[in-house]
Design a protein around this motif. Structure first.
Motif, PDB file in Angstrom:
ATOM      1  N   GLY A 147       0.815  -1.214   0.000  1.00  0.00           N
ATOM      2  CA  GLY A 147       0.000   0.000   0.000  1.00  0.00           C
ATOM      3  C   GLY A 147       0.845   1.260   0.000  1.00  0.00           C
ATOM      4  N   ALA A 148       1.956   1.234   0.741  1.00  0.00           N
ATOM      5  CA  ALA A 148       2.846   2.407   0.792  1.00  0.00           C
ATOM      6  C   ALA A 148       3.499   2.644  -0.571  1.00  0.00           C
ATOM      7  CB  ALA A 148       3.907   2.205   1.870  1.00  0.00           C
ATOM      8  N   LEU A 149       3.918   1.580  -1.233  1.00  0.00           N
ATOM      9  CA  LEU A 149       4.508   1.724  -2.562  1.00  0.00           C
ATOM     10  C   LEU A 149       3.499   2.316  -3.545  1.00  0.00           C
ATOM     11  CD1 LEU A 149       6.473  -1.644  -2.806  1.00  0.00           C
ATOM     12  CD2 LEU A 149       7.434   0.647  -2.506  1.00  0.00           C
ATOM     13  N   LEU A 150       2.244   1.857  -3.451  1.00  0.00           N
ATOM     14  CA  LEU A 150       1.199   2.386  -4.322  1.00  0.00           C
ATOM     15  C   LEU A 150       0.916   3.858  -4.012  1.00  0.00           C
ATOM     16  CD1 LEU A 150      -1.204  -0.683  -4.273  1.00  0.00           C
ATOM     17  CD2 LEU A 150       0.012   0.190  -6.276  1.00  0.00           C
ATOM     18  N   SER A 151       0.940   4.214  -2.734  1.00  0.00           N
ATOM     19  CA  SER A 151       0.712   5.613  -2.357  1.00  0.00           C
ATOM     20  C   SER A 151       1.841   6.501  -2.860  1.00  0.00           C
ATOM     21  CB  SER A 151       0.579   5.731  -0.841  1.00  0.00           C
ATOM     22  OG  SER A 151      -0.569   5.056  -0.385  1.00  0.00           O
ATOM     23  N   ALA A 152       3.081   6.019  -2.744  1.00  0.00           N
ATOM     24  CA  ALA A 152       4.222   6.782  -3.269  1.00  0.00           C
ATOM     25  C   ALA A 152       4.101   6.931  -4.788  1.00  0.00           C
ATOM     26  CB  ALA A 152       5.528   6.078  -2.905  1.00  0.00           C
ATOM     27  N   MET A 153       3.663   5.866  -5.459  1.00  0.00           N
ATOM     28  CA  MET A 153       3.449   5.929  -6.908  1.00  0.00           C
ATOM     29  C   MET A 153       2.359   6.947  -7.239  1.00  0.00           C
ATOM     30  SD  MET A 153       2.316   2.830  -9.481  1.00  0.00           S
ATOM     31  CE  MET A 153       3.639   1.775  -8.893  1.00  0.00           C
ATOM     32  N   TYR A 154       1.305   6.979  -6.427  1.00  0.00           N
ATOM     33  CA  TYR A 154       0.210   7.931  -6.648  1.00  0.00           C
ATOM     34  C   TYR A 154       0.719   9.362  -6.549  1.00  0.00           C
ATOM     35  CZ  TYR A 154      -4.404  10.096  -6.207  1.00  0.00           C
ATOM     36  OH  TYR A 154      -5.523  10.873  -6.404  1.00  0.00           O
ATOM     37  N   LEU A 155       1.506   9.657  -5.500  1.00  0.00           N
ATOM     38  CA  LEU A 155       2.027  11.012  -5.307  1.00  0.00           C
ATOM     39  C   LEU A 155       2.947  11.416  -6.460  1.00  0.00           C
ATOM     40  CD1 LEU A 155       2.752  10.939  -1.464  1.00  0.00           C
ATOM     41  CD2 LEU A 155       0.950  12.225  -2.631  1.00  0.00           C
ATOM     42  N   PHE A 156       3.801  10.486  -6.889  1.00  0.00           N
ATOM     43  CA  PHE A 156       4.721  10.773  -7.985  1.00  0.00           C
ATOM     44  C   PHE A 156       3.955  11.058  -9.274  1.00  0.00           C
ATOM     45  CE2 PHE A 156       7.040   9.024 -11.664  1.00  0.00           C
ATOM     46  CZ  PHE A 156       8.115   9.899 -11.673  1.00  0.00           C
ATOM     47  N   LEU A 161       1.647  14.595 -13.503  1.00  0.00           N
ATOM     48  CA  LEU A 161       0.480  14.978 -14.309  1.00  0.00           C
ATOM     49  C   LEU A 161       0.099  16.437 -14.080  1.00  0.00           C
ATOM     50  CD1 LEU A 161      -1.778  11.805 -13.934  1.00  0.00           C
ATOM     51  CD2 LEU A 161      -0.387  12.473 -15.902  1.00  0.00           C
ATOM     52  N   LYS A 162       0.199  16.876 -12.825  1.00  0.00           N
ATOM     53  CA  LYS A 162      -0.165  18.255 -12.506  1.00  0.00           C
ATOM     54  C   LYS A 162       0.800  19.245 -13.148  1.00  0.00           C
ATOM     55  CE  LYS A 162      -1.489  21.184  -8.614  1.00  0.00           C
ATOM     56  NZ  LYS A 162      -1.611  21.260  -7.129  1.00  0.00           N
ATOM     57  N   SER A 163       2.075  18.862 -13.198  1.00  0.00           N
ATOM     58  CA  SER A 163       3.068  19.742 -13.815  1.00  0.00           C
ATOM     59  C   SER A 163       3.187  19.525 -15.322  1.00  0.00           C
ATOM     60  CB  SER A 163       4.433  19.520 -13.157  1.00  0.00           C
ATOM     61  OG  SER A 163       4.857  18.176 -13.310  1.00  0.00           O
ATOM     62  N   LYS A 164       2.365  18.596 -15.851  1.00  0.00           N
ATOM     63  CA  LYS A 164       2.325  18.294 -17.290  1.00  0.00           C
ATOM     64  C   LYS A 164       3.690  17.891 -17.833  1.00  0.00           C
ATOM     65  CE  LYS A 164      -1.606  21.362 -18.120  1.00  0.00           C
ATOM     66  NZ  LYS A 164      -2.153  22.508 -18.880  1.00  0.00           N
ATOM     67  N   ARG A 165       4.378  17.076 -17.039  1.00  0.00           N
ATOM     68  CA  ARG A 165       5.696  16.582 -17.441  1.00  0.00           C
ATOM     69  C   ARG A 165       5.505  15.141 -17.921  1.00  0.00           C
ATOM     70  NH1 ARG A 165       9.422  17.796 -12.375  1.00  0.00           N
ATOM     71  NH2 ARG A 165      10.963  16.788 -13.726  1.00  0.00           N
ATOM     72  N   TRP A 166       5.186  14.979 -19.184  1.00  0.00           N
ATOM     73  CA  TRP A 166       4.897  13.672 -19.761  1.00  0.00           C
ATOM     74  C   TRP A 166       6.183  13.026 -20.270  1.00  0.00           C
ATOM     75  CZ3 TRP A 166       0.029  11.683 -19.589  1.00  0.00           C
ATOM     76  CH2 TRP A 166      -1.008  12.577 -19.275  1.00  0.00           C
ATOM     77  N   TYR A 173       2.375   3.876 -16.561  1.00  0.00           N
ATOM     78  CA  TYR A 173       1.782   3.802 -15.218  1.00  0.00           C
ATOM     79  C   TYR A 173       0.276   3.546 -15.333  1.00  0.00           C
ATOM     80  CZ  TYR A 173       5.786   5.430 -12.472  1.00  0.00           C
ATOM     81  OH  TYR A 173       7.001   5.521 -11.839  1.00  0.00           O
ATOM     82  N   PRO A 174      -0.297   2.866 -14.353  1.00  0.00           N
ATOM     83  CA  PRO A 174      -1.767   2.749 -14.322  1.00  0.00           C
ATOM     84  C   PRO A 174      -2.388   4.095 -13.979  1.00  0.00           C
ATOM     85  CG  PRO A 174      -0.803   1.810 -12.341  1.00  0.00           C
ATOM     86  CD  PRO A 174       0.346   2.141 -13.247  1.00  0.00           C
ATOM     87  N   SER A 175      -3.689   4.202 -14.119  1.00  0.00           N
ATOM     88  CA  SER A 175      -4.363   5.466 -13.805  1.00  0.00           C
ATOM     89  C   SER A 175      -4.346   5.722 -12.302  1.00  0.00           C
ATOM     90  CB  SER A 175      -5.808   5.418 -14.298  1.00  0.00           C
ATOM     91  OG  SER A 175      -6.545   4.449 -13.558  1.00  0.00           O
ATOM     92  N   LEU A 176      -4.570   6.989 -11.928  1.00  0.00           N
ATOM     93  CA  LEU A 176      -4.627   7.340 -10.507  1.00  0.00           C
ATOM     94  C   LEU A 176      -5.762   6.593  -9.796  1.00  0.00           C
ATOM     95  CD1 LEU A 176      -4.001  11.208 -10.636  1.00  0.00           C
ATOM     96  CD2 LEU A 176      -2.398   9.438  -9.900  1.00  0.00           C
ATOM     97  N   ASP A 177      -6.886   6.431 -10.464  1.00  0.00           N
ATOM     98  CA  ASP A 177      -8.016   5.715  -9.865  1.00  0.00           C
ATOM     99  C   ASP A 177      -7.660   4.259  -9.584  1.00  0.00           C
ATOM    100  OD1 ASP A 177      -9.606   7.944  -9.879  1.00  0.00           O
ATOM    101  OD2 ASP A 177     -10.593   7.454 -11.781  1.00  0.00           O
ATOM    102  N   MET A 178      -6.947   3.651 -10.507  1.00  0.00           N
ATOM    103  CA  MET A 178      -6.569   2.248 -10.311  1.00  0.00           C
ATOM    104  C   MET A 178      -5.568   2.114  -9.164  1.00  0.00           C
ATOM    105  SD  MET A 178      -5.014  -0.489 -13.065  1.00  0.00           S
ATOM    106  CE  MET A 178      -6.510  -0.411 -14.043  1.00  0.00           C
ATOM    107  N   ILE A 179      -4.594   3.033  -9.102  1.00  0.00           N
ATOM    108  CA  ILE A 179      -3.622   3.000  -8.008  1.00  0.00           C
ATOM    109  C   ILE A 179      -4.324   3.171  -6.667  1.00  0.00           C
ATOM    110  CG2 ILE A 179      -1.652   4.203  -6.969  1.00  0.00           C
ATOM    111  CD1 ILE A 179      -0.754   4.940  -9.793  1.00  0.00           C
ATOM    112  N   GLU A 180      -5.262   4.121  -6.610  1.00  0.00           N
ATOM    113  CA  GLU A 180      -5.998   4.363  -5.374  1.00  0.00           C
ATOM    114  C   GLU A 180      -6.833   3.148  -4.981  1.00  0.00           C
ATOM    115  OE1 GLU A 180      -8.851   7.862  -3.446  1.00  0.00           O
ATOM    116  OE2 GLU A 180      -8.432   7.807  -5.603  1.00  0.00           O
TER     117      GLU A 180
END
Length: 270
Positions: A147-156, A161-166, A173-180
């Motif tokens: 769960g912690a690894l998934l949470s770290a992946m979510y934050l990263f 995505l927020k900074s639009k650095r594709w 990566y899977p979608s944010l919804d899937m990670i959550e």
């Protein structure tokens, strides 16, 4: 006697499995998880009923009720009440917490198991409870680490995505919804295992006349980490916090869990 031991072990492990499904329903209102948890709990109730009947028949001529039967009957009563609450009052949170207490009583009751050689029985019982405690907490650590690894992946991923650095790697990566969603599943498995493990450990110390060890740094940090996860669950299930805030809270709770593991070195008995 061997058959009775196998029956009691089946009660214990099926009970733990039932709590996992109830916690899944607690987290995500899953009707399927609730049905499976209730089915397992009914099977536990049937095993307890049969076990109690056999004990009453076997010890019918004894002048007093043994503590083993007494506490088993108390656990059976809690299970019965929880099934009634689930069926007629629909207070699901109450059902889960009542059964956490009842599970602790079932595990604790191993201390009351009669045997001819009491010293050997106490050693064997402590060994079995220790095995249960260690098994539960190792499984909890594994689930919560995922769960912690998934949470770290979510934050990263959220930051990128927020900074639009594709980048090409980001697209894999899977979608944010899937990670959550998968992080939630890790919590659904890990937190009740952690709670059950600590319940078994606390009852071992109390019954063993070592209640002061509950103030040990390892014990305190373990309960603090459990409290942090409970806060996470409350924010997730009740307050509907955004995913980024929940991921940060999860990482904080995992940090508390790491602290409890590191506290082994300063513990007086671990």
């Amino acid at each position: 006697m061997g058959y009775a031991n196998w029956t009691y072990d089946a009660i214990l492990y099926l009970y733990a499995l039932s709590l996992l499904f109830y916690f899944s329903d607690f987290m995500s209102a899953s009707r399927r998880a609730k049905r499976i948890g209730t089915g397992l709990l009914i099977f536990v109730w049937l095993l307890q009923t049969g076990f109690l009947i056999s004990r009453f028949i076997f010890y019918f001529e004894l002048p007093e009720l043994t503590s083993f039967v007494y506490w088993l009957a108390f656990s059976w009563l809690l299970v019965t009440l929880s099934l009634i609450i689930s069926r007629f009052f629909k207070v699901e949170y109450m059902v889960f917490f009542v059964n956490v207490i009842s599970f602790a009583v079932v595990a604790l009751n191993l201390y009351a198991s009669p045997a001819q050689d009491r010293d050997y029985a106490l050693w064997q019982t402590t060994r079995e409870l220790l095995f249960i405690h260690i098994s539960l907490i190792l499984c909890a650590y594994a689930a919560l680490t995922i769960g912690a690894l998934l949470s770290a992946m979510y934050l990263f991923l959220h930051h990128r995505l927020k900074s639009k650095r594709w980048t090409q790697s980001i697209r894999r990566y899977p979608s944010l919804d899937m990670i959550e969603r998968y992080a939630d599943r890790a919590v659904i498995i890990g937190v009740p295992l952690l709670a059950m493990s600590l319940a078994v450990a606390a009852t071992m110390l109390i019954v063993g006349g070592q209640a002061m060890l509950l103030l040990d740094w390892k014990v305190l940090t373990s309960f603090a980490s459990l409290l942090a996860y409970i806060v996470y669950i409350y924010q997730r299930a009740i307050n509907n916090r955004p995913g980024q805030q929940l991921a940060k809270l999860y990482m904080f709770a995992f940090g508390m869990l790491i602290l409890s593991v590191l506290a082994n070195s300063v513990s007086s008995f671990h």
